[in-house]
Design an enzyme around this catalytic site. Structure first.
Site, PDB file in Angstrom:
ATOM      1  N   LYS A  86       0.829  -1.208   0.000  1.00  0.00           N
ATOM      2  CA  LYS A  86       0.000   0.000   0.000  1.00  0.00           C
ATOM      3  C   LYS A  86       0.864   1.259   0.000  1.00  0.00           C
ATOM      4  CE  LYS A  86      -3.012   3.193   0.663  1.00  0.00           C
ATOM      5  NZ  LYS A  86      -3.595   3.858  -0.513  1.00  0.00           N
ATOM      6  N   CYS A  92      -2.509  10.982   1.210  1.00  0.00           N
ATOM      7  CA  CYS A  92      -1.846   9.725   0.844  1.00  0.00           C
ATOM      8  C   CYS A  92      -0.421   9.915   0.329  1.00  0.00           C
ATOM      9  CB  CYS A  92      -2.678   8.988  -0.197  1.00  0.00           C
ATOM     10  SG  CYS A  92      -4.277   8.439   0.422  1.00  0.00           S
TER      11      CYS A  92
END
Length: 431
Positions: A213, A267
């Site tokens: 991720k 992110c």
């Protein structure tokens, strides 16, 4: 036959709220948990500023539908949730401060969950974390309940891959990666996740999924840093940057992203800092990734310098000039302005002595430099920097904008949206 699932989603931000509603839409009974009482109040009244749409409905409309149907409600009480659910998904954010991930929000969520965790419950972490966090941080915290992970309750990690603005669609159709601390944990988590996800699910070791991720985000950060350097080269070589990228991307194995005012959001800018603690612990050098992060962080200053140089050529100074900034969100068509490069851009402009008027109709937050209309932003401005696209900006009459600005204005187009013909009437810089 309607499927049934009782689930709590912990953290009702840009990920947690659409995830909660995705479960509710599929027939689950969902309790959303968040520590913010004003947020819970708004949500339970059907109020949301999220710019998410699915099947012709806004997130706010979907929220109202699910509240009315009794499939979703929000609370600050873990006890209230625990009396109704036996599955939990944790989506709390891990902010980064001065390069260090702050784990306290995740820790606090786990400590609150400890007091209500029951035998047979399943807990799935979907926050982006430092690799190893599920087993090294979350597991021992939850086992303070006296229950053993993998036997008394089940623990798993699943990566969150959705893009804001496409959350509902991508929760259903984005391939998912997940891992459990043992086979039974993985099995139970898979059942919970595929209640919504219809795409392929890859099951692997938890640390692999956690690291994957982070790397998924870092590779985009590096790609953008690369095209930022291509853009600087193109400017000096007299080449149109966007045309350069368009032509390069006709190669089937090339996928260059487009340059802009920097890299924002929760992110991408944070991803490297989730990786660095583990890299330092095991003695691995990540110089390339750190350089990419520095390049992207430097873009707002490059834009300020560009504006200053062009104003100087027009006989003006940045100090004392009014600069209009179009867009404060971290990306196009978003209302999320967390870690947003436009805010850094404004800060640098103000430090240089400029008067800044920033306009973004989608961002609800108030700032001293934020104005309420495009007209307020551009009226009497000496320069304009276009950094984020919103729906309203698609209909801009650029001749009208120039008519409201001062003589010899400088326009910086960070989105390839200002007509080239404007260069006949103003200094136009396309980055």
């Amino acid at each position: 036959m309607t499927k049934s699932l009782n689930i709590a989603v912990i953290g009702l931000g840009f990920i947690g709220l659409p995830l909660s509603l995705s479960y509710a839409r599929k027939g689950a009974n969902v309790v959303g948990i968040d520590v913010s009482e004003p947020l819970i109040r708004d949500i339970n009244q059907g109020i949301s500023h999220h710019l998410e749409y699915f099947e012709g409905k806004s997130l706010a409309d979907i929220l109202k539908d699910q509240l009315a149907a009794g499939r979703f409600k929000a609370t600050t009480s873990y006890e209230e949730a625990a009396s109704q659910v036996n599955n939990y998904i944790i989506t709390v954010g891990i902010p980064v401060k001065n390069g260090d991930p702050e784990m306290r929000y995740l820790t606090a969520a786990c400590e609150s969950l400890v007091g209500v965790l029951k035998k047979g419950d399943t807990v799935i972490l979907r926050s982006t974390v430092i690799p190893g966090s599920t087993e090294d941080l979350v597991k021992p915290l939850l086992e303070k309940s006296g229950l053993k992970a993998g036997e008394d309750f089940y623990l798993a990690y699943a990566s969150e891959r959705i893009a804001e603005g496409r959350a509902f669609e991508e929760f259903i159709n984005m391939p998912l990666a997940m891992g459990g601390i043992n086979e039974e944990s993985a099995k139970r988590a898979h059942e919970v996740l595929t209640f919504v996800t219809e795409a392929e699910v890859t099951i692997s070791d938890i640390k692999v999924v956690e690291t994957s991720k982070v790397i998924e985000n870092v590779q985009r950060d590096v790609n953008i840093a690369m095209v930022q350097q291509f853009a600087r080269f193109a400017e000096k070589a007299g080449i149109d940057t966007f045309e350069l990228i368009r032509v390069a991307n006709t190669h089937k194995r090339v996928n260059l992203l487009t340059p802009g005012p920097g890299v924002g959001g929760y992110c991408l800018p944070n991803a490297l800092y989730y990786l660095l603690p583990k890299a330092k612990e095991i003695g691995v050098n990540l110089d390339l990734l750190e350089t990419a992060r520095q390049i992207n962080d430097s873009v707002p200053r490059i834009l300020v310098n560009m504006v200053g140089e062009k104003l100087s050529e027009a006989g003006k100074t940045l100090a004392g000039s009014k600069v209009a900034v179009l867009g404060l969100a971290m990306k196009d068509f978003s209302n999320d302005d967390r870690i947003s490069p436009p805010h850094h851009l404004v800060q640098l402009l103000e430090e240089a002595g400029a008067h800044v008027a920033a306009y973004d109709p989608a961002v609800p937050a108030r700032y001293p430099y934020k104005v309420d209309s495009l007209g307020d932003a551009v009226s009497g401005a000496d320069a304009l920097i276009y950094v984020t696209v919103q729906e309203e900006f698609l209909e801009i009459d650029w001749d009208e904008v120039l008519g409201k600005m001062n003589q010899n204005p400088v326009l910086v187009d960070g989105k390839n949206r200002i007509p080239r013909s404007i260069s006949e009437k103003a200094v136009l810089i396309r980055i």
